[in-house]
Motif scaffolding. Structure first.
Motif, PDB file in Angstrom:
ATOM      1  N   ILE A  39       0.858  -1.172  -0.058  1.00 20.68           N
ATOM      2  CA  ILE A  39       0.093   0.004   0.061  1.00 20.68           C
ATOM      3  C   ILE A  39       0.942   1.306  -0.285  1.00 20.68           C
ATOM      4  CG2 ILE A  39      -1.514   1.220   1.475  1.00 20.68           C
ATOM      5  CD1 ILE A  39      -2.867  -1.383   2.133  1.00 20.68           C
ATOM      6  N   GLN A  40       1.901   1.179   0.864  1.00 20.62           N
ATOM      7  CA  GLN A  40       3.031   2.306   0.702  1.00 20.62           C
ATOM      8  C   GLN A  40       3.541   2.548  -0.411  1.00 20.62           C
ATOM      9  OE1 GLN A  40       4.918   1.021   4.499  1.00 20.62           O
ATOM     10  NE2 GLN A  40       3.845   2.664   5.753  1.00 20.62           N
ATOM     11  N   LYS A  41       3.554   1.448  -1.083  1.00 21.88           N
ATOM     12  CA  LYS A  41       4.353   1.938  -2.777  1.00 21.88           C
ATOM     13  C   LYS A  41       3.315   2.242  -3.604  1.00 21.88           C
ATOM     14  CE  LYS A  41       7.800  -1.804  -1.687  1.00 21.88           C
ATOM     15  NZ  LYS A  41       8.326  -3.166  -2.180  1.00 21.88           N
ATOM     16  N   LEU A  86      -6.506  -4.519   5.470  1.00 23.08           N
ATOM     17  CA  LEU A  86      -6.634  -3.070   5.758  1.00 23.08           C
ATOM     18  C   LEU A  86      -7.304  -2.739   7.284  1.00 23.08           C
ATOM     19  CD1 LEU A  86      -5.688  -2.016   3.081  1.00 23.08           C
ATOM     20  CD2 LEU A  86      -7.798  -0.675   2.872  1.00 23.08           C
ATOM     21  N   VAL A  87      -8.170  -3.392   7.457  1.00 23.86           N
ATOM     22  CA  VAL A  87      -8.904  -3.303   8.932  1.00 23.86           C
ATOM     23  C   VAL A  87      -7.836  -3.438   9.906  1.00 23.86           C
ATOM     24  CG1 VAL A  87     -10.744  -4.103  10.219  1.00 23.86           C
ATOM     25  CG2 VAL A  87     -11.294  -4.016   7.955  1.00 23.86           C
ATOM     26  N   GLU A  88      -7.133  -4.710   9.583  1.00 22.96           N
ATOM     27  CA  GLU A  88      -6.195  -4.928  10.767  1.00 22.96           C
ATOM     28  C   GLU A  88      -4.926  -3.777  10.854  1.00 22.96           C
ATOM     29  OE1 GLU A  88      -2.844  -8.222  11.922  1.00 22.96           O
ATOM     30  OE2 GLU A  88      -4.120  -8.660  10.397  1.00 22.96           O
ATOM     31  N   ILE A  89      -4.622  -2.967   9.929  1.00 22.36           N
ATOM     32  CA  ILE A  89      -3.660  -2.224   9.738  1.00 22.36           C
ATOM     33  C   ILE A  89      -4.420  -0.685  10.519  1.00 22.36           C
ATOM     34  CG2 ILE A  89      -2.665  -0.392   7.969  1.00 22.36           C
ATOM     35  CD1 ILE A  89      -2.477  -2.674   6.045  1.00 22.36           C
ATOM     36  N   ASP A 130      -2.373   0.728  13.595  1.00 21.25           N
ATOM     37  CA  ASP A 130      -1.640   2.033  13.136  1.00 21.25           C
ATOM     38  C   ASP A 130      -2.864   3.098  13.159  1.00 21.25           C
ATOM     39  OD1 ASP A 130      -0.359   4.335  12.143  1.00 21.25           O
ATOM     40  OD2 ASP A 130       0.445   3.199  10.448  1.00 21.25           O
ATOM     41  N   LYS A 131      -3.049   3.608  14.165  1.00 19.48           N
ATOM     42  CA  LYS A 131      -3.928   5.103  14.162  1.00 19.48           C
ATOM     43  C   LYS A 131      -3.633   6.227  13.322  1.00 19.48           C
ATOM     44  CE  LYS A 131      -6.855   2.778  16.543  1.00 19.48           C
ATOM     45  NZ  LYS A 131      -8.014   2.024  16.215  1.00 19.48           N
ATOM     46  N   GLN A 132      -2.479   6.129  12.900  1.00 15.42           N
ATOM     47  CA  GLN A 132      -2.011   7.249  11.651  1.00 15.42           C
ATOM     48  C   GLN A 132      -2.233   7.199  10.303  1.00 15.42           C
ATOM     49  OE1 GLN A 132      -0.790  10.082  13.157  1.00 15.42           O
ATOM     50  NE2 GLN A 132      -1.209   9.072  15.321  1.00 15.42           N
ATOM     51  N   PHE A 133      -2.924   5.735  10.188  1.00 20.70           N
ATOM     52  CA  PHE A 133      -3.196   5.341   8.959  1.00 20.70           C
ATOM     53  C   PHE A 133      -4.584   5.948   8.395  1.00 20.70           C
ATOM     54  CE2 PHE A 133      -5.477   2.178   6.193  1.00 20.70           C
ATOM     55  CZ  PHE A 133      -4.573   2.092   4.979  1.00 20.70           C
ATOM     56  N   SER A 134      -4.600   6.433   7.251  1.00 17.75           N
ATOM     57  CA  SER A 134      -5.669   7.292   6.637  1.00 17.75           C
ATOM     58  C   SER A 134      -6.668   6.144   5.961  1.00 17.75           C
ATOM     59  CB  SER A 134      -5.124   8.446   5.637  1.00 17.75           C
ATOM     60  OG  SER A 134      -6.414   9.005   5.202  1.00 17.75           O
ATOM     61  N   ILE A 135      -7.622   6.112   6.084  1.00 18.24           N
ATOM     62  CA  ILE A 135      -8.533   5.349   5.602  1.00 18.24           C
ATOM     63  C   ILE A 135      -9.443   6.268   4.361  1.00 18.24           C
ATOM     64  CG2 ILE A 135      -8.909   3.849   7.497  1.00 18.24           C
ATOM     65  CD1 ILE A 135     -11.744   5.065   7.890  1.00 18.24           C
ATOM     66  N   ARG A 136      -9.330   7.248   4.284  1.00 20.48           N
ATOM     67  CA  ARG A 136      -9.832   8.181   3.175  1.00 20.48           C
ATOM     68  C   ARG A 136      -9.866   7.633   1.783  1.00 20.48           C
ATOM     69  NH1 ARG A 136      -8.065  14.114   4.706  1.00 20.48           N
ATOM     70  NH2 ARG A 136      -6.181  13.025   5.412  1.00 20.48           N
ATOM     71  N   PRO A 137      -8.684   7.103   1.329  1.00 16.31           N
ATOM     72  CA  PRO A 137      -8.653   6.370  -0.095  1.00 16.31           C
ATOM     73  C   PRO A 137      -9.733   5.379  -0.369  1.00 16.31           C
ATOM     74  CG  PRO A 137      -6.517   6.704   0.634  1.00 16.31           C
ATOM     75  CD  PRO A 137      -7.500   6.962   2.008  1.00 16.31           C
ATOM     76  N   TYR A 138     -10.384   4.784   0.902  1.00 16.57           N
ATOM     77  CA  TYR A 138     -11.286   3.606   0.719  1.00 16.57           C
ATOM     78  C   TYR A 138     -12.631   3.937   1.290  1.00 16.57           C
ATOM     79  CZ  TYR A 138      -6.719   2.030   0.634  1.00 16.57           C
ATOM     80  OH  TYR A 138      -5.298   1.934   0.526  1.00 16.57           O
TER      81      TYR A 138
END
Length: 351
Positions: free
Chosen positions: A263-265, A287-290, A294-302
């Motif tokens: 995802i980071q790539k 993705l749910v696990e991430i 990781d509370k800094q992970f943005s879910i806005r793309p999804y």
């Protein structure tokens, strides 16, 4: 009494939206995305993985006793349970005498037992070394723990007295912060030169604690110790040395970490599924696990902010974290995956 109290508290938090078995999986620390998300969503991370040795038979027996004493109401067709008024009253009366506030299962469940066994073995080894005793049976038979001891022993064997004194002082500081009975329990379990610690059966008899509760008492003590020594590492150098190589943070699975790297790539979820030869639904789980870890992970793309807002409002309106209930109260085009991801990424307080 302690296990019963934890079951009452957990069943209350689940609000009849999870089965009784979900509590069993929670306490065992089942490494499934459903159990991990349940612990986060229903604010039960403290109890995650705090009783890995719990058997299904023991758990079902406790459930039966709670129902028999009318502390727990069981809905057979839904396989859910919820505390009765009598059960909640009982819980209120006894909770102050229990170490419920000390659990940090989600943080320490991969560390606590290893740390504890290393500590017990080190005390046994060093006290015997001090007395020049080489013929004794190690109280730990776990190959990984024994190999760790073999690795660190050469750096300790020449000064056993100094290390034992340091260990004694650090443990004393930790145990002074614990309940007196809990501290005595911990000490009575320790094996030293020509002295074997009490068995769980002996401790249960001596302290009049249910045998099935003892592992939970020890977990609470270990979590207290871990909290102290990781918060003030400079004050507990020797105990922190026993933690070397262990993680004191809840960690996502290796497979989810691999997906995160893709995802980071900037790879799409469909591309990741194809390249890793996994189902797209598995990538969704990752993705749910991430998002959980990781509370800094943005879910806005999804999940757009508008959709997130709609899901959050549905949760608050229904006062429910049950996926189907939420799905019935949001737009038809919002998927279960988007609901799960939003719940994973957002701390929603029910009024």
């Amino acid at each position: 009494m302690l296990l019963e109290a934890i079951i009452i508290q957990s069943s209350r938090a689940f609000q009849k939206e999870r089965s009784i078995s979900a509590i069993f999986h929670l306490l065992k620390g089942k490494a499934s995305i459903q159990t991990v998300q349940d612990s986060q969503t229903y604010r039960l991370t403290a109890f995650y993985g705090i009783y890995p040795s719990l058997t299904k038979q023991t758990f079902e027996q406790i459930i039966h006793e709670l129902i028999k004493h009318q502390y727990l109401s069981y809905v057979s067709n839904q396989q859910t349970g919820y505390p009765t008024k009598q059960g909640l009253h009982w819980f209120k009366d006894i909770k102050q005498a229990l170490p419920l506030k000390h659990y940090q299962g989600f943080l320490y469940h991969k560390t606590d037992q290893i740390f504890y066994l290393r500590l017990l073995l080190m005390i046994q080894v060093l006290t015997n070394r001090l007395m020049n005793e080489t013929s004794y049976i190690p109280i730990v038979d776990d190959p990984a723990i024994l190999n760790w001891m073999k690795h660190v022993y050469p750096s300790l064997k020449h000064e056993p007295k100094r290390y034992l004194q340091a260990l004694y002082e650090e443990l004393t500081q930790c145990l002074e912060q614990c309940d007196e009975q809990a501290a005595h329990l911990f000490v009575d379990r320790i094996t030293t030169y020509q002295h074997y610690g009490m068995s769980l059966d002996q401790l249960a008899y001596t302290y009049q604690i249910k045998r099935t509760d003892l592992p939970l008492w020890f977990t609470a003590i270990i979590h207290q110790i871990l909290k102290q020594i990781t918060a003030k590492k400079e004050a507990y150098p020797f105990l922190n040395q026993i933690l070397t190589g262990l993680s004191v943070n809840g960690m996502m699975t290796q497979s989810a970490q691999k997906t995160y790297e893709w995802i980071q790539k900037q790879y799409s979820l469909a591309e990741i599924a194809r390249l890793r030869r996994l189902k797209l639904s598995t990538i969704y789980d990752h993705l749910v696990e991430i998002a959980l870890f990781d509370k800094q992970f943005s879910i806005r793309p999804y999940v757009s902010e508008q959709v997130q807002h709609e899901i959050i409002q549905a949760v608050k309106a229904t006062k429910s974290f049950k996926l189907k209930t939420i799905k019935d109260h949001v737009s038809d085009d919002i998927s279960y995956f988007q609901i799960r991801l939003t719940l994973a990424a957002t701390d929603i307080e029910l009024e």
